[in-house]
Design a protein around this motif. Structure first.
Motif, PDB file in Angstrom:
ATOM      1  N   TRP A 123     -14.880 -26.422   8.299  1.00 21.84           N
ATOM      2  CA  TRP A 123     -14.972 -25.710   9.574  1.00 21.84           C
ATOM      3  C   TRP A 123     -14.140 -26.380  10.678  1.00 21.84           C
ATOM      4  CZ3 TRP A 123     -15.111 -21.630  12.204  1.00 21.84           C
ATOM      5  CH2 TRP A 123     -15.624 -21.544  13.491  1.00 21.84           C
ATOM      6  N   THR A 124     -14.250 -27.679  10.842  1.00 22.85           N
ATOM      7  CA  THR A 124     -13.544 -28.341  11.940  1.00 22.85           C
ATOM      8  C   THR A 124     -12.044 -28.517  11.677  1.00 22.85           C
ATOM      9  OG1 THR A 124     -14.160 -30.525  11.098  1.00 22.85           O
ATOM     10  CG2 THR A 124     -15.594 -29.549  12.778  1.00 22.85           C
ATOM     11  N   ARG A 125     -11.591 -28.176  10.478  1.00 29.73           N
ATOM     12  CA  ARG A 125     -10.148 -28.226  10.188  1.00 29.73           C
ATOM     13  C   ARG A 125      -9.433 -26.973  10.696  1.00 29.73           C
ATOM     14  NH1 ARG A 125      -7.056 -32.293   7.398  1.00 29.73           N
ATOM     15  NH2 ARG A 125      -8.554 -33.877   6.817  1.00 29.73           N
ATOM     16  N   LEU A 126     -10.202 -25.919  11.011  1.00 30.99           N
ATOM     17  CA  LEU A 126      -9.603 -24.727  11.590  1.00 30.99           C
ATOM     18  C   LEU A 126      -9.495 -24.967  13.085  1.00 30.99           C
ATOM     19  CD1 LEU A 126      -8.488 -21.939  10.830  1.00 30.99           C
ATOM     20  CD2 LEU A 126     -10.734 -20.997  11.398  1.00 30.99           C
ATOM     21  N   LYS A 127      -8.269 -24.935  13.603  1.00 29.61           N
ATOM     22  CA  LYS A 127      -8.001 -25.319  14.993  1.00 29.61           C
ATOM     23  C   LYS A 127      -7.115 -24.280  15.662  1.00 29.61           C
ATOM     24  CE  LYS A 127      -8.198 -30.205  13.800  1.00 29.61           C
ATOM     25  NZ  LYS A 127      -7.508 -31.488  13.830  1.00 29.61           N
ATOM     26  N   ALA A 128      -6.977 -24.435  16.980  1.00 26.25           N
ATOM     27  CA  ALA A 128      -6.036 -23.611  17.736  1.00 26.25           C
ATOM     28  C   ALA A 128      -4.947 -24.529  18.286  1.00 26.25           C
ATOM     29  CB  ALA A 128      -6.742 -22.871  18.862  1.00 26.25           C
ATOM     30  N   CYS A 129      -3.725 -24.045  18.237  1.00 24.83           N
ATOM     31  CA  CYS A 129      -2.558 -24.796  18.719  1.00 24.83           C
ATOM     32  C   CYS A 129      -2.763 -25.222  20.159  1.00 24.83           C
ATOM     33  CB  CYS A 129      -1.323 -23.908  18.593  1.00 24.83           C
ATOM     34  SG  CYS A 129       0.220 -24.681  19.114  1.00 24.83           S
ATOM     35  N   GLU A 130      -2.361 -26.428  20.468  1.00 26.37           N
ATOM     36  CA  GLU A 130      -2.557 -26.942  21.826  1.00 26.37           C
ATOM     37  C   GLU A 130      -1.583 -26.347  22.836  1.00 26.37           C
ATOM     38  OE1 GLU A 130      -0.412 -31.123  23.049  1.00 26.37           O
ATOM     39  OE2 GLU A 130      -2.200 -31.253  21.838  1.00 26.37           O
ATOM     40  N   ALA A 137      -4.282 -19.800  15.781  1.00 28.81           N
ATOM     41  CA  ALA A 137      -5.199 -20.477  14.863  1.00 28.81           C
ATOM     42  C   ALA A 137      -4.429 -20.956  13.640  1.00 28.81           C
ATOM     43  CB  ALA A 137      -6.323 -19.548  14.445  1.00 28.81           C
ATOM     44  N   TYR A 138      -4.754 -22.149  13.181  1.00 27.92           N
ATOM     45  CA  TYR A 138      -4.137 -22.692  11.976  1.00 27.92           C
ATOM     46  C   TYR A 138      -5.135 -23.619  11.290  1.00 27.92           C
ATOM     47  CZ  TYR A 138      -3.569 -27.080  14.504  1.00 27.92           C
ATOM     48  OH  TYR A 138      -3.818 -28.229  15.210  1.00 27.92           O
ATOM     49  N   TYR A 139      -4.957 -23.783  10.006  1.00 29.20           N
ATOM     50  CA  TYR A 139      -5.790 -24.696   9.236  1.00 29.20           C
ATOM     51  C   TYR A 139      -5.054 -26.026   9.135  1.00 29.20           C
ATOM     52  CZ  TYR A 139      -8.956 -26.534   5.771  1.00 29.20           C
ATOM     53  OH  TYR A 139      -9.885 -27.314   5.119  1.00 29.20           O
ATOM     54  N   ASP A 140      -5.669 -27.078   9.653  1.00 30.38           N
ATOM     55  CA  ASP A 140      -5.055 -28.405   9.687  1.00 30.38           C
ATOM     56  C   ASP A 140      -5.163 -29.057   8.313  1.00 30.38           C
ATOM     57  OD1 ASP A 140      -4.157 -30.952  10.201  1.00 30.38           O
ATOM     58  OD2 ASP A 140      -5.604 -31.377  11.797  1.00 30.38           O
ATOM     59  N   ARG A 141      -4.049 -29.121   7.624  1.00 29.45           N
ATOM     60  CA  ARG A 141      -3.996 -29.733   6.299  1.00 29.45           C
ATOM     61  C   ARG A 141      -3.484 -31.170   6.337  1.00 29.45           C
ATOM     62  NH1 ARG A 141      -3.563 -24.311   5.173  1.00 29.45           N
ATOM     63  NH2 ARG A 141      -4.683 -23.656   3.308  1.00 29.45           N
ATOM     64  N   SER A 142      -3.291 -31.718   7.538  1.00 35.78           N
ATOM     65  CA  SER A 142      -2.797 -33.086   7.628  1.00 35.78           C
ATOM     66  C   SER A 142      -3.842 -34.041   7.061  1.00 35.78           C
ATOM     67  CB  SER A 142      -2.472 -33.456   9.079  1.00 35.78           C
ATOM     68  OG  SER A 142      -3.642 -33.515   9.863  1.00 35.78           O
ATOM     69  N   PRO A 143      -3.413 -35.123   6.420  1.00 37.60           N
ATOM     70  CA  PRO A 143      -4.371 -36.041   5.785  1.00 37.60           C
ATOM     71  C   PRO A 143      -5.438 -36.572   6.746  1.00 37.60           C
ATOM     72  CG  PRO A 143      -2.144 -36.567   5.098  1.00 37.60           C
ATOM     73  CD  PRO A 143      -2.026 -35.524   6.168  1.00 37.60           C
ATOM     74  N   ALA A 144      -5.055 -36.895   7.965  1.00 37.62           N
ATOM     75  CA  ALA A 144      -6.016 -37.455   8.917  1.00 37.62           C
ATOM     76  C   ALA A 144      -6.744 -36.381   9.718  1.00 37.62           C
ATOM     77  CB  ALA A 144      -5.301 -38.402   9.870  1.00 37.62           C
ATOM     78  N   GLY A 145      -6.341 -35.126   9.585  1.00 41.68           N
ATOM     79  CA  GLY A 145      -6.981 -34.051  10.334  1.00 41.68           C
ATOM     80  C   GLY A 145      -6.698 -34.108  11.822  1.00 41.68           C
TER      81      GLY A 145
END
Length: 169
Positions: A123-130, A137-145
């Motif tokens: 849930w918290t990996r789904l974010k909105a661009c700053e 909206a995008y799903y943050d797939r970066s290792p550190a989130g």
């Protein structure tokens, strides 16, 4: 806003709903009958509810990325509380899931998607661009989130260029 692979599971619905509004151009997919049909929206009242839900989701996704919402939005919990869920259990393998109780309205499907993502830890990996003119909206797939932009090539590059120019001024 750029094309990325969709968020996993039910979060793809949430991502798609938030991305029905292009903040930069003002284009709203929910203005067209085809755009509404994509989410099972049949009337003007439902479209208004979908827009309120969209902006509430956007505010939450901005919070996931550590940013304040760009405008007032109704609290997401209040909107989803109107969408009761039930626990269903598969008799063959015993797996359980939360599903919308009777109605398949958009708020009920979003509530089920959020519940699924909470259980999966996504849930918290789904974010909105700053970027203030984006908030895609995008799903943050970066290792550190710690992703901040929907696209490093567009929104991230613009932000870095603005910072660079501000230092030189």
């Amino acid at each position: 806003m750029t094309e990325r692979s969709p968020a996993p599971g039910g979060l793809a619905l949430v991502e798609a709903l938030v991305n029905t509004l292009d903040i930069e151009s003002g284009a709203d997919t929910l203005d067209s009958p085809e755009g509404r049909a994509r989410f099972g929206i049949t009337g003007d009242d439902e479209a208004g509810q979908a827009r309120a839900l969209r902006e509430s989701l956007r505010a939450t996704l901005l919070a996931h990325a550590g940013h304040p919402p760009h405008r007032e939005a109704p609290p997401l919990g209040e909107l989803l509380a109107q969408a009761p869920l039930i626990v269903t259990v598969d008799p063959t393998d015993g797996s359980a899931a939360l599903t919308p109780a009777e109605d398949r309205s958009l708020p009920a499907r979003v509530a089920a998607a959020v519940a699924e993502a909470l259980v999966a830890g996504t849930w918290t990996r789904l974010k909105a661009c700053e970027a203030p003119d984006c908030h895609w909206a995008y799903y943050d797939r970066s290792p550190a989130g710690r992703g901040r932009w929907c696209s490093m090539q567009v929104c991230g590059a613009r932000a870095k260029m603005r910072r660079y120019r501000a230092k030189g001024a």
